[in-house]
Design a protein around this motif. Structure first.
Motif, PDB file in Angstrom:
ATOM      1  N   ALA A 188       5.065  -7.632   2.823  1.00 23.23           N
ATOM      2  CA  ALA A 188       5.615  -8.775   3.552  1.00 23.23           C
ATOM      3  C   ALA A 188       6.152  -8.323   4.909  1.00 23.23           C
ATOM      4  N   PRO A 189       6.064  -9.183   5.921  1.00 24.79           N
ATOM      5  CA  PRO A 189       5.465 -10.529   5.929  1.00 24.79           C
ATOM      6  C   PRO A 189       4.073 -10.574   6.563  1.00 24.79           C
ATOM      7  N   PHE A 190       3.340  -9.470   6.549  1.00 22.99           N
ATOM      8  CA  PHE A 190       2.010  -9.452   7.161  1.00 22.99           C
ATOM      9  C   PHE A 190       1.024 -10.313   6.370  1.00 22.99           C
ATOM     10  N   ASP A 191      -0.037 -10.779   7.050  1.00 20.85           N
ATOM     11  CA  ASP A 191      -1.000 -11.648   6.374  1.00 20.85           C
ATOM     12  C   ASP A 191      -1.823 -10.905   5.327  1.00 20.85           C
ATOM     13  N   MET A 192      -1.828  -9.573   5.368  1.00 19.45           N
ATOM     14  CA  MET A 192      -2.500  -8.793   4.334  1.00 19.45           C
ATOM     15  C   MET A 192      -1.576  -8.504   3.152  1.00 19.45           C
ATOM     16  N   GLY A 193      -0.484  -9.227   3.076  1.00 25.34           N
ATOM     17  CA  GLY A 193       0.462  -9.052   1.981  1.00 25.34           C
ATOM     18  C   GLY A 193       0.151  -9.936   0.786  1.00 25.34           C
ATOM     19  N   ASP A 194       0.884  -9.715  -0.288  1.00 22.61           N
ATOM     20  CA  ASP A 194       0.714 -10.464  -1.533  1.00 22.61           C
ATOM     21  C   ASP A 194       1.797 -11.527  -1.614  1.00 22.61           C
ATOM     22  N   GLU A 195       1.394 -12.783  -1.577  1.00 23.86           N
ATOM     23  CA  GLU A 195       2.339 -13.893  -1.639  1.00 23.86           C
ATOM     24  C   GLU A 195       2.754 -14.224  -3.067  1.00 23.86           C
ATOM     25  N   GLU A 196       2.046 -13.711  -4.057  1.00 27.23           N
ATOM     26  CA  GLU A 196       2.340 -14.025  -5.456  1.00 27.23           C
ATOM     27  C   GLU A 196       2.351 -12.753  -6.307  1.00 27.23           C
ATOM     28  N   PRO A 197       3.289 -11.846  -6.051  1.00 30.58           N
ATOM     29  CA  PRO A 197       3.292 -10.572  -6.786  1.00 30.58           C
ATOM     30  C   PRO A 197       3.507 -10.726  -8.281  1.00 30.58           C
ATOM     31  N   ALA A 198       4.335 -11.676  -8.691  1.00 30.77           N
ATOM     32  CA  ALA A 198       4.570 -11.874 -10.130  1.00 30.77           C
ATOM     33  C   ALA A 198       3.288 -12.288 -10.830  1.00 30.77           C
ATOM     34  N   LYS A 199       2.537 -13.159 -10.177  1.00 33.30           N
ATOM     35  CA  LYS A 199       1.266 -13.605 -10.741  1.00 33.30           C
ATOM     36  C   LYS A 199       0.275 -12.451 -10.810  1.00 33.30           C
ATOM     37  N   ALA A 200       0.282 -11.596  -9.785  1.00 35.80           N
ATOM     38  CA  ALA A 200      -0.634 -10.454  -9.765  1.00 35.80           C
ATOM     39  C   ALA A 200      -0.361  -9.507 -10.922  1.00 35.80           C
ATOM     40  N   ILE A 201       0.913  -9.276 -11.221  1.00 33.67           N
ATOM     41  CA  ILE A 201       1.266  -8.374 -12.328  1.00 33.67           C
ATOM     42  C   ILE A 201       0.911  -9.003 -13.663  1.00 33.67           C
ATOM     43  N   SER A 202       1.227 -10.271 -13.817  1.00 37.59           N
ATOM     44  CA  SER A 202       0.942 -10.950 -15.084  1.00 37.59           C
ATOM     45  C   SER A 202      -0.548 -11.048 -15.364  1.00 37.59           C
ATOM     46  N   ALA A 203      -1.371 -11.018 -14.296  1.00 41.42           N
ATOM     47  CA  ALA A 203      -2.820 -11.152 -14.465  1.00 41.42           C
ATOM     48  C   ALA A 203      -3.501  -9.848 -14.867  1.00 41.42           C
ATOM     49  N   ILE A 204      -2.770  -8.747 -14.917  1.00 40.16           N
ATOM     50  CA  ILE A 204      -3.367  -7.469 -15.310  1.00 40.16           C
ATOM     51  C   ILE A 204      -3.856  -7.571 -16.755  1.00 40.16           C
ATOM     52  N   PRO A 205      -5.122  -7.348 -16.999  1.00 39.59           N
ATOM     53  CA  PRO A 205      -5.649  -7.499 -18.366  1.00 39.59           C
ATOM     54  C   PRO A 205      -4.912  -6.611 -19.366  1.00 39.59           C
ATOM     55  N   GLY A 206      -4.465  -7.212 -20.457  1.00 40.90           N
ATOM     56  CA  GLY A 206      -3.852  -6.467 -21.551  1.00 40.90           C
ATOM     57  C   GLY A 206      -2.532  -5.805 -21.214  1.00 40.90           C
ATOM     58  N   ILE A 207      -1.844  -6.234 -20.185  1.00 38.50           N
ATOM     59  CA  ILE A 207      -0.596  -5.581 -19.819  1.00 38.50           C
ATOM     60  C   ILE A 207       0.443  -5.747 -20.923  1.00 38.50           C
ATOM     61  N   THR A 208       1.094  -4.664 -21.283  1.00 38.46           N
ATOM     62  CA  THR A 208       2.124  -4.697 -22.310  1.00 38.46           C
ATOM     63  C   THR A 208       3.480  -4.958 -21.662  1.00 38.46           C
ATOM     64  N   GLN A 209       4.460  -5.269 -22.493  1.00 39.54           N
ATOM     65  CA  GLN A 209       5.801  -5.503 -21.965  1.00 39.54           C
ATOM     66  C   GLN A 209       6.355  -4.235 -21.311  1.00 39.54           C
ATOM     67  N   HIS A 210       6.083  -3.096 -21.925  1.00 37.25           N
ATOM     68  CA  HIS A 210       6.556  -1.831 -21.359  1.00 37.25           C
ATOM     69  C   HIS A 210       5.923  -1.582 -19.987  1.00 37.25           C
ATOM     70  N   GLU A 211       4.611  -1.785 -19.878  1.00 38.52           N
ATOM     71  CA  GLU A 211       3.932  -1.606 -18.596  1.00 38.52           C
ATOM     72  C   GLU A 211       4.463  -2.588 -17.559  1.00 38.52           C
ATOM     73  N   HIS A 212       4.653  -3.825 -17.988  1.00 33.20           N
ATOM     74  CA  HIS A 212       5.174  -4.862 -17.095  1.00 33.20           C
ATOM     75  C   HIS A 212       6.529  -4.461 -16.533  1.00 33.20           C
ATOM     76  N   ASP A 213       7.411  -3.973 -17.382  1.00 34.38           N
ATOM     77  CA  ASP A 213       8.755  -3.601 -16.933  1.00 34.38           C
ATOM     78  C   ASP A 213       8.718  -2.375 -16.025  1.00 34.38           C
ATOM     79  N   ASP A 214       7.809  -1.442 -16.307  1.00 39.26           N
ATOM     80  CA  ASP A 214       7.650  -0.287 -15.422  1.00 39.26           C
ATOM     81  C   ASP A 214       7.270  -0.735 -14.018  1.00 39.26           C
ATOM     82  N   VAL A 215       6.213  -1.536 -13.938  1.00 40.39           N
ATOM     83  CA  VAL A 215       5.688  -1.946 -12.636  1.00 40.39           C
ATOM     84  C   VAL A 215       6.692  -2.822 -11.894  1.00 40.39           C
ATOM     85  N   CYS A 216       7.343  -3.696 -12.618  1.00 40.46           N
ATOM     86  CA  CYS A 216       8.267  -4.635 -11.971  1.00 40.46           C
ATOM     87  C   CYS A 216       9.543  -3.957 -11.476  1.00 40.46           C
ATOM     88  N   CYS A 217      10.063  -2.968 -12.235  1.00 41.40           N
ATOM     89  CA  CYS A 217      11.338  -2.408 -11.778  1.00 41.40           C
ATOM     90  C   CYS A 217      11.581  -0.948 -12.141  1.00 41.40           C
TER      91      CYS A 217
END
Length: 333
Positions: free
Chosen positions: A290-319
């Motif tokens: 952010a805030p460049f046009d090559m940025g990700d406007e929906e990061p939460a959606k991008a993480i949730s869309a990872i195929p087969g992502i586990t809760q542990h992986e999700h928490d690692d990537v998110c924080c």
């Protein structure tokens, strides 16, 4: 909690100085109605979005994207790696003090990352020590090359060593330098050139022995590490069969891959799945650019869309990965 490790700013301290004496900075500010843009003699031209300079606008953008904390870093045109030592230190000081101003305005939600004048190593070390001492910054942003010079060159080794000693991490971010044959059209200088620059930097760091010499140095790569994750097999095979690649390091690039951290900015869920499988979720963190046009406007959606992502992986990537880089515990929030 979601932490964005890749979020850019251009603080008001720099903009105010630029308005006053544009010739000093080899850049100028142009305003047309409500719209302003910065034009650098080196070739950069970009709109001066409110989010670059206004902490409240940054927070509003974070809220819109579901980001709780952002580690704010100077936009790459603030590197000024071509400048003499006086101008380079002046820009770094203005920018870093301005980043600190923004963090001080919202300490619960912003963390600071500094720029340092890499072309003047002694000055770079001094500025790095200053921002750690005065502001408690936990990171410095460094270009993947320094006006074409590779980060693996010996003259930059003391800077990287001091970063390791201070316990801060390096955020490696590509930036446009000169013409690139075949990439002139279609914005390919960014679309292909930026990840290519990251790939070249990583290969040089791996083969040069820098990572062997500095085992505790933490480096986070923008844009998912460029082409490195996809081509790591080729780099490792080359190390096995080519004498040139073993001249300075006996360690396989495959072993060195987990020495790096990676942001999530690849725009493809399958690519993020592959990256996590390759290096581990504890090496991947959110990056929005952010805030460049090559940025990700929906990061939460991008993480949730990872195929087969586990809760542990999700928490690692998110924080959790970001907290590791920042050497902070969740209790601190």
């Amino acid at each position: 909690m979601r932490i964005d490790i890749h979020s850019h700013v251009i603080p008001d301290r720099f903009i105010t100085a630029l308005k006053k004496t544009p010739a000093d900075f080899l850049a100028r500010l142009e305003t047309h109605g409500e719209h302003a843009k910065v034009i650098h003699d080196q070739g950069y031209v970009y709109p001066l979005f409110a989010e670059f300079r206004d902490p409240q606008a940054k927070l509003e953008s974070m809220d819109r994207k579901g980001i709780d904390i952002s580690v704010i870093s100077p936009a790459p045109p603030m590197f000024y790696y071509w400048a003499d030592i006086e101008l380079a230190l002046r820009v770094a000081g203005l920018v870093n003090d301005g980043v600190a101003d923004m963090v001080a305005a919202h300490p619960a939600r912003l963390r600071g990352m500094a720029t340092i004048p890499m072309q003047h190593p002694d000055a770079a070390i001094a500025e790095m020590e200053r921002v750690v001492r005065e502001y408690g910054f936990k990171a410095v942003e460094i270009g993947t090359s320094i006006e074409g010079a590779q980060l693996s060159e010996g003259r930059f080794r003391p800077i990287l060593r001091r970063a390791q000693e201070l316990g801060i991490f390096v955020f490696a971010h590509p930036y446009y330098v000169g013409a690139k044959a075949g990439l002139e059209a279609y914005y390919l200088t960014n679309l292909i050139g930026n990840p290519l620059d990251t790939t070249v930097m990583v290969a040089n760091l791996m083969y040069s022995g820098v990572l062997d010499e500095l085992p505790d140095l933490k480096i986070c790569l923008a844009h998912g590490g460029g082409f490195v994750p996809y081509q790591i097999g080729r780099l490792a095979h080359g190390h096995k069969v080519r004498d040139e690649t073993r001249a300075d390091s006996a360690t396989s690039p495959r072993q060195l891959l987990r020495r790096f951290y990676f942001d999530s900015l690849v725009f493809e869920p399958q690519a993020l799945r592959y990256l996590i499988d390759l290096v581990g979720s504890d090496r991947v963190c959110i990056g929005t650019d952010a805030p460049f046009d090559m940025g990700d406007e929906e990061p939460a959606k991008a993480i949730s869309a990872i195929p087969g992502i586990t809760q542990h992986e999700h928490d690692d990537v998110c924080c959790r990965t970001a907290l590791t880089l920042l050497a902070e515990g969740q209790s601190g929030f």
